[in-house]
Write a protein that holds these residues in place. Structure first.
Motif, mmCIF file in Angstrom:
data_model
loop_
_atom_site.group_PDB
_atom_site.id
_atom_site.type_symbol
_atom_site.label_atom_id
_atom_site.label_comp_id
_atom_site.label_asym_id
_atom_site.label_seq_id
_atom_site.Cartn_x
_atom_site.Cartn_y
_atom_site.Cartn_z
ATOM 1 N N GLU A 1 -41.530 -4.375 49.890
ATOM 2 C CA GLU A 1 -40.136 -4.003 49.670
ATOM 3 C C GLU A 1 -39.738 -4.414 48.254
ATOM 4 N N LYS A 2 -38.805 -3.676 47.657
ATOM 5 C CA LYS A 2 -38.346 -4.082 46.319
ATOM 6 C C LYS A 2 -37.636 -5.427 46.438
ATOM 7 N N PRO A 3 -37.772 -6.268 45.362
ATOM 8 C CA PRO A 3 -38.529 -6.049 44.136
ATOM 9 C C PRO A 3 -39.984 -6.432 44.343
ATOM 10 N N PHE B 1 -39.475 1.558 46.736
ATOM 11 C CA PHE B 1 -38.306 2.288 46.207
ATOM 12 C C PHE B 1 -38.230 3.609 46.967
ATOM 13 N N MET B 2 -37.599 3.562 48.137
ATOM 14 C CA MET B 2 -37.661 4.663 49.099
ATOM 15 C C MET B 2 -36.888 5.891 48.633
ATOM 16 N N ARG B 3 -35.965 5.791 47.677
ATOM 17 C CA ARG B 3 -35.198 6.981 47.294
ATOM 18 C C ARG B 3 -36.102 8.052 46.685
ATOM 19 N N ARG B 4 -37.273 7.645 46.201
ATOM 20 C CA ARG B 4 -38.238 8.622 45.668
ATOM 21 C C ARG B 4 -38.688 9.616 46.759
ATOM 22 N N VAL C 1 -23.407 6.760 41.004
ATOM 23 C CA VAL C 1 -22.451 5.921 41.733
ATOM 24 C C VAL C 1 -23.222 5.254 42.866
ATOM 25 N N HIS C 2 -23.088 3.946 42.971
ATOM 26 C CA HIS C 2 -23.783 3.197 44.024
ATOM 27 C C HIS C 2 -22.792 2.191 44.580
ATOM 28 N N ARG C 3 -22.230 2.517 45.756
ATOM 29 C CA ARG C 3 -21.175 1.669 46.332
ATOM 30 C C ARG C 3 -21.566 1.198 47.735
ATOM 31 N N ASN C 4 -21.486 -0.107 47.946
ATOM 32 C CA ASN C 4 -21.659 -0.710 49.271
ATOM 33 C C ASN C 4 -20.274 -1.057 49.792
ATOM 34 N N PRO C 5 -20.076 -1.087 51.108
ATOM 35 C CA PRO C 5 -18.757 -1.467 51.616
ATOM 36 C C PRO C 5 -18.456 -2.948 51.415
ATOM 37 N N THR D 1 -30.012 -6.808 40.278
ATOM 38 C CA THR D 1 -31.401 -6.960 40.730
ATOM 39 C C THR D 1 -31.595 -6.491 42.169
ATOM 40 N N ASN D 2 -30.533 -6.538 42.983
ATOM 41 C CA ASN D 2 -30.696 -6.168 44.391
ATOM 42 C C ASN D 2 -30.221 -4.761 44.686
ATOM 43 N N SER D 3 -29.166 -4.323 43.951
ATOM 44 C CA SER D 3 -28.599 -3.002 44.250
ATOM 45 C C SER D 3 -28.907 -1.977 43.169
ATOM 46 N N ALA D 4 -28.424 -2.208 41.952
ATOM 47 C CA ALA D 4 -28.590 -1.195 40.893
ATOM 48 C C ALA D 4 -30.058 -0.990 40.529
ATOM 49 N N VAL D 5 -30.931 -1.870 40.979
ATOM 50 C CA VAL D 5 -32.366 -1.732 40.674
ATOM 51 C C VAL D 5 -32.891 -0.387 41.179
ATOM 52 N N HIS D 6 -32.265 0.164 42.213
ATOM 53 C CA HIS D 6 -32.674 1.490 42.705
ATOM 54 C C HIS D 6 -32.425 2.564 41.636
ATOM 55 N N GLU D 7 -31.302 2.477 40.966
ATOM 56 C CA GLU D 7 -31.025 3.465 39.904
ATOM 57 C C GLU D 7 -31.917 3.215 38.693
ATOM 58 N N GLY E 1 -16.955 2.387 52.507
ATOM 59 C CA GLY E 1 -18.188 2.938 53.084
ATOM 60 C C GLY E 1 -19.345 2.820 52.110
ATOM 61 N N TYR E 2 -20.527 3.275 52.567
ATOM 62 C CA TYR E 2 -21.719 3.272 51.714
ATOM 63 C C TYR E 2 -21.803 4.652 51.067
ATOM 64 N N ASP E 3 -21.761 4.670 49.733
ATOM 65 C CA ASP E 3 -21.600 5.944 49.026
ATOM 66 C C ASP E 3 -22.502 5.951 47.785
ATOM 67 N N ASP F 1 -24.035 1.545 55.785
ATOM 68 C CA ASP F 1 -25.017 0.893 54.909
ATOM 69 C C ASP F 1 -26.127 1.880 54.590
ATOM 70 N N TRP F 2 -27.123 1.420 53.831
ATOM 71 C CA TRP F 2 -28.133 2.329 53.275
ATOM 72 C C TRP F 2 -29.104 2.864 54.299
ATOM 73 N N ARG F 3 -29.220 2.172 55.457
ATOM 74 C CA ARG F 3 -30.274 2.557 56.392
ATOM 75 C C ARG F 3 -30.031 3.943 56.998
ATOM 76 N N ALA G 1 -35.697 9.101 54.171
ATOM 77 C CA ALA G 1 -36.511 8.621 53.048
ATOM 78 C C ALA G 1 -37.456 7.509 53.506
ATOM 79 N N TYR G 2 -36.934 6.587 54.329
ATOM 80 C CA TYR G 2 -37.786 5.488 54.821
ATOM 81 C C TYR G 2 -38.928 6.052 55.683
ATOM 82 N N ARG G 3 -38.607 7.034 56.540
ATOM 83 C CA ARG G 3 -39.644 7.589 57.420
ATOM 84 C C ARG G 3 -40.724 8.271 56.582
HETATM 85 C C1 ISE Z 1 -29.912 -3.251 49.545
HETATM 86 O O1 ISE Z 1 -30.710 -4.405 49.412
HETATM 87 C C2 ISE Z 1 -30.769 -2.042 49.346
HETATM 88 O O2 ISE Z 1 -31.886 -2.088 48.901
HETATM 89 C C3 ISE Z 1 -30.037 -0.764 49.458
HETATM 90 O O3 ISE Z 1 -30.933 0.337 49.307
HETATM 91 C C4 ISE Z 1 -28.972 -0.736 48.383
HETATM 92 O O4 ISE Z 1 -28.248 0.475 48.449
HETATM 93 C C5 ISE Z 1 -28.029 -1.912 48.573
HETATM 94 O O5 ISE Z 1 -27.048 -1.892 47.543
HETATM 95 C C6 ISE Z 1 -28.803 -3.224 48.515
HETATM 96 O O6 ISE Z 1 -27.906 -4.288 48.773
#
Ligand code: ISE
Length: 337
Positions: A97-99, A126-129, A155-159, A172-178, A234-236, A271-273, A279-281
């Motif tokens: 899992e990232k990182p 990095f499952m968004r790939r 845009v990366h928003r968590n609730p 490091t935990n959220s924007a790292v996906h972008e 919400g998660y957006d 949330d992101w799940r 993507a995860y599957r």
């Molecule tokens: C969480 O750890 C994740 O990896 C999610 O994909 C991300 O959207 C969220 O912002 C992180 O907190």
């Protein structure tokens, strides 16, 4: 490997438990045979819900277990380097899992170990790939429909986020996906990072949240990322890729439209799940297929994990200093060329 891939999972928290369910019920050619967690009771609780799954007390014992062919690491970030290195020493494919590791030196040690091993065993989650929407975005760029990329708006928003979250963890935990997506979409390295800090949301407490991160790619594309982890509603996650001839926009997946009380709208995930369930599957299926075929998977490599951590650490330095920071990567070894 003609038989099923026998997978062991280290870490039975939110992500590890989700991956255990997918590997046990949905991913073809996979057999979950063991889980391990520093919280032995939590590991036993997850194992107890899945037929044929053992709860092993020691993560390193799981890596060496003769009934584990491949390892999925979903433990705390600071443990990733040790467990990935142990998988490489055991010659076992590993999806982390990232990182990949929270620090650049830790990532470099993994790159050195995988290079010494001589073949690609490491994948980074990095499952968004694997998300169909992001794949369509990349196809629109690759097939030339929108012309050369100029700007990418994200845009990366968590609730909500944990109280007391360090401001650097927003990067490091959220924007790292972008940060990873920018490299993957543009097929270019990130060469500089700047972080702008609007006034904090009251819900963020002492955490600098939101943050506006601006990346510059090696080819001169600018990527702006608004990351806001206490957005409440919400998660957006959305983005728009602007090219010379047109744009392509990724919005939340087409959910059912809700119409009531003179309002028409879409329900957002919390949330992101659920947002990235497909993507995860697809990510896990690609990884298991690659392990069975004895080849590297199509997702993020250890080099991609290193590049993402280097950009994230530059972002933290930019946040703390208020100045633009360069991202200096080592040249990629042949294994990743
Ligand atoms: C969480 O750890 C994740 O990896 C999610 O994909 C991300 O959207 C969220 O912002 C992180 O907190």
């Amino acid at each position: 490997m003609s038989m099923s891939v026998r997978v062991g999972i280290i870490g039975t928290g939110v992500m590890g438990t989700d991956h255990a369910r997918l590997l046990s019920t949905t991913v073809a050619g996979a057999e979950l045979t063991a889980v391990s967690d520093v919280d032995a009771q939590r590991a036993r609780a997850v194992a107890g819900t899945l037929a044929g799954v053992r709860a092993l007390p020691e993560p390193l014992a799981l890596i060496g277990d003769r009934r584990v062919d491949a390892v999925l690491i979903a433990s705390s970030d600071v443990t990733h380097e040790e467990y990935v290195l142990a998988c490489l020493a055991a010659g076992k494919p590993v999806l982390c899992e990232k990182p990949l590791a929270p620090t650049v030196p830790g990532c470099r040690r993994i790159l050195d170990a995988e290079t010494a091993h001589g073949s690609r065993l490491v994948g980074v989650g990095f499952m968004r790939r694997f998300d169909p929407g992001y794949l369509q975005l990349r196809d629109a760029l690759r097939d030339g429909r929108i012309g050369a990329a100029l700007v990418l708006h994200c845009v990366h928003r968590n609730p909500s986020a944990p109280v007391g979250l360090p401001s650097g963890a927003v990067i490091t935990n959220s924007a790292v996906h972008e940060l990873d997506l920018a490299r993957w979409l543009l097929a270019e390295e990130i060469v500089a990072v700047t972080v702008h800090t609007p006034r904090r949301a009251r819900a963020a407490g002492a955490t600098q949240d939101p943050q506006l991160i601006v990346l510059q790619s090696a080819g001169g594309v600018l990527v702006d990322v608004e990351v806001f982890v206490n957005a409440r509603y919400g998660y957006d996650v959305r983005c728009e890729l602007v090219g010379e001839e047109g744009t392509v926009t990724l919005d939340a997946p087409p959910a059912t439209a809700l119409r009531h009380d003179a309002v028409s709208g879409r329900r957002l995930p919390l949330d992101w799940r659920p947002r990235f369930a497909d993507a995860y599957r697809r990510e896990l299926q690609d990884w298991v297929d690659a392990v069975r075929a004895g080849r590297a998977w199509s997702g993020a490599s250890a080099w991609d994990g290193y590049a993402a951590t280097a950009a994230a650490q530059a972002g933290v330095a930019a946040l703390e200093s208020g100045t633009s920071q360069k991202v200096d990567l080592d040249p990629p070894p042949d294994l990743y060329a």
